[in-house]
Design an enzyme around this catalytic site. Sequence first.
Site, PDB file in Angstrom:
ATOM      1  CB  SER A  75     -16.240 -29.389  12.062  1.00  0.00           C
ATOM      2  OG  SER A  75     -17.456 -28.944  11.479  1.00  0.00           O
TER       3      SER A  75
ATOM      4  CE1 TYR B 195     -15.345 -32.419   7.635  1.00  0.00           C
ATOM      5  CE2 TYR B 195     -17.432 -31.524   8.387  1.00  0.00           C
ATOM      6  CZ  TYR B 195     -16.075 -31.394   8.218  1.00  0.00           C
ATOM      7  OH  TYR B 195     -15.435 -30.244   8.621  1.00  0.00           O
TER       8      TYR B 195
END
Length: 253
Positions: free
Chosen positions: A148, A161
């Site tokens: 990501s 995250y």
Amino acid sequence: MPYENLAGRTAVVTGAASGIGEAVAVLLAAQGARVALLARRAERLEAIAEKIRADGGQALAVVADVTDDASVEAAAARIHEAYGPVDLVVNSAGVMLPNPVEAGRIDEWQRMLDTNVTGVLRVVRAFTGDLAAAAAEGRTADLVNISSVAAHVTYPAYAVYGATKAALTHLSQSLRTEFGPRDVRVTNVEPGLTDTELKSHIDNAELSGQLDGMFDALGGLASEEVADVVAYVASRPRRVNLGQITVLPTRQV
């Protein structure tokens, strides 16, 4: 045609019950690959596999939890029994559970670490031998990890995250030093804002609303658009490794 050498390959796709994983599995199968779909939701997996088969593709639904050693090992055994050795692995399983660190959500931290990092390692461990053997035989062998942009871009309340995705990006780069000399390609794909089920897992109403606002302002990628990137990198001549790719909605900077 951008996808020239996917036909006849044997692929494993994790997180294949929805989102990017589902889109990757469907696209690879449409291009002639035999695809093992891994995820936890049996009914959803089988429905996707049935659709692939109805469209003339080959698909195997394998219920597996990447956070469980025995589950991944059993999944690998089933895939080997049905399809034999694998030459393309796509790690798409992931969870995004944002909350401020001060909230102390150890349950969320552990789930993200165990899925986004250790889960990838479990799958890599299960199929490294296959990939190395395929490359040694002169065939194309690929490991593709879906990371990501959060690996590099920081957002309030997304610290853990982002840390798991930074770990995955670094892991991918490090694995290239081990796998590249054996002709196994490693690609790290970092999508930006993408319309998947990840946002439905958020239990913080304020953060969920903020994410909706980002989609409204920037527009999100479709999962199929990220899948197109995965298929593209896996279809390059075997001497070409696109090691790192960031794919963003045009408005996201």
